[in-house]
Design a protein around this motif. Structure first.
Motif, PDB file in Angstrom:
ATOM      1  N   PHE A 135     -11.535 -39.981  36.179  1.00 10.04           N
ATOM      2  CA  PHE A 135     -10.142 -39.947  35.717  1.00 10.04           C
ATOM      3  C   PHE A 135     -10.159 -39.657  34.234  1.00 10.04           C
ATOM      4  CE2 PHE A 135      -6.268 -42.327  34.259  1.00 10.04           C
ATOM      5  CZ  PHE A 135      -5.335 -41.493  34.882  1.00 10.04           C
ATOM      6  N   HIS A 136      -9.414 -38.625  33.812  1.00  9.78           N
ATOM      7  CA  HIS A 136      -9.449 -38.252  32.402  1.00  9.78           C
ATOM      8  C   HIS A 136      -8.105 -37.675  31.989  1.00  9.78           C
ATOM      9  CE1 HIS A 136     -10.838 -35.448  29.032  1.00  9.78           C
ATOM     10  NE2 HIS A 136     -10.924 -36.675  28.571  1.00  9.78           N
ATOM     11  N   ASP A 137      -7.513 -38.277  30.938  1.00 11.35           N
ATOM     12  CA  ASP A 137      -6.245 -37.779  30.401  1.00 11.35           C
ATOM     13  C   ASP A 137      -5.186 -37.552  31.474  1.00 11.35           C
ATOM     14  OD1 ASP A 137      -6.878 -37.857  27.802  1.00 11.35           O
ATOM     15  OD2 ASP A 137      -7.294 -35.713  27.555  1.00 11.35           O
ATOM     16  N   GLY A 138      -5.037 -38.526  32.355  1.00 13.67           N
ATOM     17  CA  GLY A 138      -3.974 -38.452  33.360  1.00 13.67           C
ATOM     18  C   GLY A 138      -4.307 -37.620  34.591  1.00 13.67           C
TER      19      GLY A 138
ATOM     20  N   THR B 229      -8.286 -31.023  41.402  1.00 14.43           N
ATOM     21  CA  THR B 229      -7.674 -31.987  40.486  1.00 14.43           C
ATOM     22  C   THR B 229      -6.391 -32.543  41.085  1.00 14.43           C
ATOM     23  OG1 THR B 229      -6.583 -30.144  39.375  1.00 14.43           O
ATOM     24  CG2 THR B 229      -8.578 -30.992  38.344  1.00 14.43           C
ATOM     25  N   SER B 230      -6.029 -33.729  40.601  1.00 12.28           N
ATOM     26  CA  SER B 230      -4.850 -34.411  41.137  1.00 12.28           C
ATOM     27  C   SER B 230      -4.284 -35.366  40.102  1.00 12.28           C
ATOM     28  CB  SER B 230      -5.274 -35.202  42.379  1.00 12.28           C
ATOM     29  OG  SER B 230      -4.223 -36.011  42.832  1.00 12.28           O
ATOM     30  N   LYS B 231      -2.991 -35.599  40.163  1.00  7.90           N
ATOM     31  CA  LYS B 231      -2.380 -36.588  39.266  1.00  7.90           C
ATOM     32  C   LYS B 231      -2.343 -37.960  39.939  1.00  7.90           C
ATOM     33  CE  LYS B 231      -1.277 -33.904  35.853  1.00  7.90           C
ATOM     34  NZ  LYS B 231      -2.054 -34.010  34.622  1.00  7.90           N
TER      35      LYS B 231
ATOM     36  N   SER C 130     -14.921 -42.702  38.189  1.00  4.92           N
ATOM     37  CA  SER C 130     -15.311 -43.247  36.902  1.00  4.92           C
ATOM     38  C   SER C 130     -14.073 -43.310  35.999  1.00  4.92           C
ATOM     39  CB  SER C 130     -16.386 -42.304  36.356  1.00  4.92           C
ATOM     40  OG  SER C 130     -16.599 -42.475  35.021  1.00  4.92           O
ATOM     41  N   ASN C 131     -14.074 -44.267  35.036  1.00  2.00           N
ATOM     42  CA  ASN C 131     -13.037 -44.324  34.003  1.00  2.00           C
ATOM     43  C   ASN C 131     -11.650 -44.698  34.539  1.00  2.00           C
ATOM     44  OD1 ASN C 131     -12.472 -44.100  31.217  1.00  2.00           O
ATOM     45  ND2 ASN C 131     -11.505 -42.108  31.529  1.00  2.00           N
ATOM     46  N   THR C 132     -11.598 -45.580  35.541  1.00  2.00           N
ATOM     47  CA  THR C 132     -10.303 -45.992  36.090  1.00  2.00           C
ATOM     48  C   THR C 132      -9.967 -47.434  35.699  1.00  2.00           C
ATOM     49  OG1 THR C 132     -11.405 -46.543  38.164  1.00  2.00           O
ATOM     50  CG2 THR C 132     -10.336 -44.400  38.061  1.00  2.00           C
ATOM     51  N   GLY C 133     -10.507 -47.900  34.563  1.00  2.00           N
ATOM     52  CA  GLY C 133     -10.153 -49.230  34.067  1.00  2.00           C
ATOM     53  C   GLY C 133     -10.542 -50.321  35.036  1.00  2.00           C
ATOM     54  N   ASN C 134      -9.587 -51.208  35.324  1.00  2.00           N
ATOM     55  CA  ASN C 134      -9.898 -52.341  36.206  1.00  2.00           C
ATOM     56  C   ASN C 134      -9.872 -51.988  37.679  1.00  2.00           C
ATOM     57  OD1 ASN C 134     -10.221 -54.099  34.114  1.00  2.00           O
ATOM     58  ND2 ASN C 134      -8.026 -54.609  34.031  1.00  2.00           N
TER      59      ASN C 134
END
Ligand code: FRU
Length: 463
Positions: free
Chosen positions: A9-12, A36-38, A252-256
């Motif tokens: 996950f990067h910049d939304g 890619t996906s939002k 990766s990079n999805t916080g909690n």
């Protein structure tokens, strides 16, 4: 396609790369495809991200956002995306050197659109282990270093690195733990929190040797101190009991949040499934958690809440007595395509959901009280004879001790994903009906009360 790769996950934006051979619908020289996906639901196909090169095919791996620019690939304050993947060298493979797999990196400064391979590749050479692949990398904040979890034949080897370009071995896990019916592949190491306590999950995909044959994903729970993973138990737990969730790892990079996605196929028949011109798809994204049953701790997975974005019209029913088949297809009698069914029973008694068509194809999903097992039976689901072991009934233990059964089923034209008891027992199976399975009913030999049932069509989500 096969394994999902480099999910980040990067910049939304959620990025999904995947094992891809663009020239044919069988496995071949691997590339990293890209989508890619939002919201992890609506996906947009992107140009191929990584092509094979002189070092080999591009096998599975992961991607990270190098926020602190530890790699030095960043420019003008922009953090690079770094992909860490296995190069699989077919020339060395033929020479039987046993050293044909090694780890390499590439970086992107334009949000994953274009990638530059590092000119110092490989960053982790092969020490002489035939199966040496599928690096999953995460930042380990307490010691400010990267940890690579790597599948090394019959065990996991952990490596660490300050800046992704050089790696030192930390420890090994698993030669004497878990299932060993096949080679270990596609691992993941991630922390989850349970009652305020951090628990580390080590996911290890294995092929073959799954609980319903072929490829599957097992996991271990334990502690990780930056060097060693210490499992609470050496017994395997299965993250999905169906035949079709392989190579599942987390974004990766999805916080909690921990969000898992797998490849909905099985090496037992992946190259034979009767679809054209495509082959294979991924599971929906699943949110991971932990739950205790008695004294035992399990990982749970449930559909990520983003899936609600495609909920369409539906209906609900309360207090439905079921014995003889009750029709559950929505008005118009057509349940084919994408739908979601949620139900809760008053007791844990036998019941069976039947997806069917006029051709006599049937996919059965149910619970058997005597054996305390859930099942998906695809023996009569349509095209099954393309591979000897495909047309079978798959079993999964019910782990929950709740008196009521809560169940969520996500059905599509060629797959079902079953989440029972809040994600304690999960099953994913694919099927190939001769015509769409538009019939949906429920029955119960002994009779059962459904307290609550909700059916929703889901809108197609491909852009
Ligand atoms: C798992 C796997 C990986 C490998 C990739 C090759 O399905 O065998 O171990 O990196 O597929 O396509």
């Amino acid at each position: 396609m096969n394994d999902p790769n480099g999910m980040v996950f990067h910049d939304g934006t959620y990025h999904l790369f995947y094992q891809y051979y663009p020239e044919a619908k069988i496995w071949g020289p691997m590339h990293w495809g890209h989508a890619t996906s939002k919201d992890m639901v609506h996906w947009k196909e992107q140009p191929i991200a990584l092509y094979p090169d002189s070092l080999g095919y591009i096998f599975s791996g992961s991607a990270v956002v190098d926020v602190n620019n530890t790699s030095g690939f960043g420019k003008n304050g922009k953090a690079p995306l770094v992909a860490i993947f296995t190069h699989h060298n077919p020339v060395l493979e033929k020479q039987k050197t046993g050293r044909h797999e090694y780890q390499s990196i590439a970086y992107s400064l334009d949000d994953g659109v274009t990638w530059t391979k590092y000119n110092g590749n490989p960053v982790l050479p092969n020490p002489g282990i035939t199966d040496f692949r599928d690096p999953k990398v995460r930042w380990y904040e307490p010691q400010k270093k990267w940890i690579m979890t790597l599948a090394t034949k019959d065990r996991i080897t952990f490596y660490s690195s300050p800046g992704l370009k050089s790696w030192s071995k930390e420890s090994e896990f698993g030669v004497d733990a878990g299932a060993h019916g096949g080679v270990w592949e596609c691992p993941d190491l991630l922390p989850l929190t349970h009652n305020g306590k951090q628990v580390w999950v080590l996911i290890v995909n294995i092929n073959p040797g799954g609980p319903n044959k072929g490829s599957a994903g097992q996991y271990f729970l334990g502690d990780f101190d930056g060097k060693t993973f210490t499992a609470y138990s050496k017994e395997t737990k299965w993250l999905d009991w169906g035949a079709d969730n392989y190579a599942a790892v987390t974004f990766s990079n999805t916080g909690n949040r921990s969000l898992l996605m797998g490849w909905m196929s099985n090496w037992q028949y992946a190259n034979q499934v009767p679809t054209d011109p495509w082959r294979s798809a991924n599971t929906i994204s699943r949110e991971l958690g932990l739950k205790t049953v008695g004294k035992e701790l399990y990982m749970t997975s449930v559909p990520a809440k983003e899936l609600d974005a495609i909920k369409a019209a539906g209906y609900s029913k309360k207090n439905l007595a079921v014995k003889a088949p009750v029709d559950l297809a929505p008005k118009g009698g057509n349940a084919s395509g994408l739908f979601r069914l949620d139900l809760k029973t008053a007791t844990a008694n036998d019941f069976e959901l039947v997806l069917s068509n006029k051709e006599g194809n049937e996919l059965l999903i149910g619970y058997d009280k005597a054996s305390n097992q859930y099942y998906i039976d695809r023996t009569k689901s349509g095209k099954v004879d393309f591979e000897a072991g495909f047309g079978q009934k798959h079993l999964a233990p019910r782990l929950s001790s709740d008196t009521k059964i809560a169940l969520t089923l996500i059905a599509d034209a060629a797959s079902v994903e079953l989440f029972a008891d809040g994600g304690l027992t999960v099953m994913t199976d694919i099927f190939f009906a001769d015509t769409p399975l538009s019939g949906l009913s429920i029955k119960s030999a002994k009779g059962i009360q459904i307290e609550d049932l909700q059916y929703h069509a889901l809108k197609p989500s491909i852009e």
